[in-house]
Scaffold this motif. Structure first.
Motif, PDB file in Angstrom:
ATOM      1  N   ASN A 264       0.353   5.941   3.895  1.00 31.08           N
ATOM      2  CA  ASN A 264       1.123   5.000   5.019  1.00 31.08           C
ATOM      3  C   ASN A 264       0.166   4.294   5.573  1.00 31.08           C
ATOM      4  O   ASN A 264      -0.755   5.043   5.581  1.00 31.08           O
ATOM      5  CB  ASN A 264       2.009   5.771   5.154  1.00 31.08           C
ATOM      6  CG  ASN A 264       2.976   6.729   4.621  1.00 31.08           C
ATOM      7  OD1 ASN A 264       3.528   6.074   3.838  1.00 31.08           O
ATOM      8  ND2 ASN A 264       3.230   8.092   4.587  1.00 31.08           N
ATOM      9  N   LEU A 265       0.215   3.005   5.671  1.00 25.86           N
ATOM     10  CA  LEU A 265      -0.821   2.192   6.534  1.00 25.86           C
ATOM     11  C   LEU A 265      -0.233   2.057   7.923  1.00 25.86           C
ATOM     12  O   LEU A 265       1.380   2.293   7.967  1.00 25.86           O
ATOM     13  CB  LEU A 265      -1.288   1.330   5.452  1.00 25.86           C
ATOM     14  CG  LEU A 265      -2.184   1.673   4.785  1.00 25.86           C
ATOM     15  CD1 LEU A 265      -2.855  -0.308   4.015  1.00 25.86           C
ATOM     16  CD2 LEU A 265      -3.715   2.117   4.690  1.00 25.86           C
TER      17      LEU A 265
ATOM     18  N   GLN B 296      -4.968  -1.724  -5.394  1.00 26.73           N
ATOM     19  CA  GLN B 296      -4.805  -0.358  -4.583  1.00 26.73           C
ATOM     20  C   GLN B 296      -4.081  -0.752  -3.911  1.00 26.73           C
ATOM     21  O   GLN B 296      -2.709   0.012  -3.544  1.00 26.73           O
ATOM     22  CB  GLN B 296      -6.243  -0.449  -4.046  1.00 26.73           C
ATOM     23  CG  GLN B 296      -5.672   1.226  -3.737  1.00 26.73           C
ATOM     24  CD  GLN B 296      -5.856   2.962  -5.042  1.00 26.73           C
ATOM     25  OE1 GLN B 296      -6.059   1.682  -6.390  1.00 26.73           O
ATOM     26  NE2 GLN B 296      -6.184   3.828  -4.856  1.00 26.73           N
ATOM     27  N   ILE B 297      -3.904  -1.788  -2.422  1.00 29.57           N
ATOM     28  CA  ILE B 297      -3.347  -2.078  -1.042  1.00 29.57           C
ATOM     29  C   ILE B 297      -2.046  -1.999  -2.175  1.00 29.57           C
ATOM     30  O   ILE B 297      -0.746  -1.992  -1.231  1.00 29.57           O
ATOM     31  CB  ILE B 297      -3.475  -2.770  -0.538  1.00 29.57           C
ATOM     32  CG1 ILE B 297      -4.632  -1.328   0.180  1.00 29.57           C
ATOM     33  CG2 ILE B 297      -2.336  -3.046   0.759  1.00 29.57           C
ATOM     34  CD1 ILE B 297      -5.129  -3.112   1.281  1.00 29.57           C
TER      35      ILE B 297
ATOM     36  N   GLN C  67     -13.976   1.632  -7.953  1.00 30.59           N
ATOM     37  CA  GLN C  67     -13.222   2.387  -7.692  1.00 30.59           C
ATOM     38  C   GLN C  67     -13.299   4.039  -6.632  1.00 30.59           C
ATOM     39  O   GLN C  67     -12.287   3.450  -5.978  1.00 30.59           O
ATOM     40  CB  GLN C  67     -12.292   3.296  -8.787  1.00 30.59           C
ATOM     41  CG  GLN C  67     -10.857   3.077  -8.486  1.00 30.59           C
ATOM     42  CD  GLN C  67     -10.317   2.113  -8.131  1.00 30.59           C
ATOM     43  OE1 GLN C  67     -10.404   1.177  -8.842  1.00 30.59           O
ATOM     44  NE2 GLN C  67      -9.564   3.037  -7.082  1.00 30.59           N
ATOM     45  N   ASP C  68     -14.241   4.499  -6.377  1.00 35.63           N
ATOM     46  CA  ASP C  68     -14.667   5.298  -5.436  1.00 35.63           C
ATOM     47  C   ASP C  68     -14.432   4.834  -4.338  1.00 35.63           C
ATOM     48  O   ASP C  68     -14.038   5.395  -3.288  1.00 35.63           O
ATOM     49  CB  ASP C  68     -16.106   6.492  -6.114  1.00 35.63           C
ATOM     50  CG  ASP C  68     -15.171   7.341  -6.300  1.00 35.63           C
ATOM     51  OD1 ASP C  68     -14.318   7.895  -7.407  1.00 35.63           O
ATOM     52  OD2 ASP C  68     -16.810   8.182  -7.131  1.00 35.63           O
TER      53      ASP C  68
ATOM     54  N   ARG D 298     -12.133   5.508  -1.092  1.00 35.00           N
ATOM     55  CA  ARG D 298     -12.690   5.445   0.493  1.00 35.00           C
ATOM     56  C   ARG D 298     -12.110   4.590   1.272  1.00 35.00           C
ATOM     57  O   ARG D 298     -12.064   4.877   2.484  1.00 35.00           O
ATOM     58  CB  ARG D 298     -14.211   6.065   0.140  1.00 35.00           C
ATOM     59  CG  ARG D 298     -14.577   6.988  -1.112  1.00 35.00           C
ATOM     60  CD  ARG D 298     -15.770   7.451  -0.745  1.00 35.00           C
ATOM     61  NE  ARG D 298     -16.497   7.264   0.583  1.00 35.00           N
ATOM     62  CZ  ARG D 298     -18.065   7.847   0.713  1.00 35.00           C
ATOM     63  NH1 ARG D 298     -18.679   7.152  -0.595  1.00 35.00           N
ATOM     64  NH2 ARG D 298     -19.142   7.571   1.788  1.00 35.00           N
ATOM     65  N   ILE D 299     -12.270   3.316   0.723  1.00 33.13           N
ATOM     66  CA  ILE D 299     -11.976   2.638   2.064  1.00 33.13           C
ATOM     67  C   ILE D 299     -10.254   2.836   1.995  1.00 33.13           C
ATOM     68  O   ILE D 299      -9.557   3.189   3.079  1.00 33.13           O
ATOM     69  CB  ILE D 299     -11.816   1.379   1.938  1.00 33.13           C
ATOM     70  CG1 ILE D 299     -13.831   0.565   1.820  1.00 33.13           C
ATOM     71  CG2 ILE D 299     -11.264  -0.038   2.937  1.00 33.13           C
ATOM     72  CD1 ILE D 299     -13.563  -0.240   0.909  1.00 33.13           C
ATOM     73  N   MET D 300      -9.704   3.485   1.378  1.00 35.68           N
ATOM     74  CA  MET D 300      -8.401   3.314   1.684  1.00 35.68           C
ATOM     75  C   MET D 300      -8.092   4.841   2.485  1.00 35.68           C
ATOM     76  O   MET D 300      -6.933   4.667   3.154  1.00 35.68           O
ATOM     77  CB  MET D 300      -7.387   3.595   0.041  1.00 35.68           C
ATOM     78  CG  MET D 300      -7.545   2.376  -1.015  1.00 35.68           C
ATOM     79  SD  MET D 300      -6.373   1.246   0.136  1.00 35.68           S
ATOM     80  CE  MET D 300      -4.657   1.892   0.376  1.00 35.68           C
TER      81      MET D 300
END
Length: 174
Positions: free
Chosen positions: A30-31, A52-53, A148-149, A153-155
């Motif tokens: 959830n953003l 990913q988003i 991908q890692d 981490r950004i997500m």
């Protein structure tokens, strides 16, 4: 005949063990914003982040930053490969692969939600001149895994952002 109940019991035990250890499938993230503009130098990292988003959130990617509630800016993405060990012949025996990414998140009005942040991932790659093509493919796989890692981490960083406060409306004069 006795094999079927044994398989059922084994499957049941594995399921109970997984449930008991806290295992769960990755759900949606959830953003705090429903629209997000993603900008920066193009490349595989931005493509992976957008995927990913789109696949794990309800946030929609906006093409126009002015119509987004937040703007993700990829400031830099630099993969590097450095020789760290040599063999007796003087040829490279091991490389260190590094992917370093800098990014920020802001509102269209310029308010920083995530100040410029740098994330790095490193990996080691042994090297052999007799398997050059195989090692090039291995390096590509390692870079993909590191990327991908970094996206994960950004997500995580994006999911910790709270909704930006709305600017106060100016008081109307009587």
């Amino acid at each position: 005949m006795t094999r079927r109940p044994f398989q059922f019991i084994l499957a049941l035990l594995v399921t109970l063990w997984l449930a008991g250890c806290g295992f769960h499938l990755r759900g949606s993230t959830n953003l705090a914003f429903s629209t997000l503009a993603v900008q920066g130098p193009g490349g595989p990292l931005l493509i992976d982040l957008k995927r990913q988003i789109a696949s794990t959130t309800t946030t929609r990617i906006a093409n126009d930053p002015k119509q987004a509630q937040a703007i993700f800016t990829l400031l830099s993405d630099s993969p590097t490969q450095t020789a760290v060990a040599y063999n007796a012949n003087g040829t490279v025996a091991q490389y260190q692969l590094r992917e370093t990414v800098s990014f920020q998140l802001a509102t269209p009005a310029g308010q920083m939600l995530i100040a410029p942040t740098t994330i790095s991932q490193t990996s080691s790659l042994s090297y052999s001149t007799s398997a050059t093509l195989a090692k090039a493919n291995e390096a590509d796989l390692l870079y993909r895994g590191m990327r991908q890692d970094i996206v994960n981490r950004i997500m995580f960083q994006l999911s910790t952002v709270k909704r930006a406060p709305m600017p106060a409306a100016p008081a109307s004069a009587p």
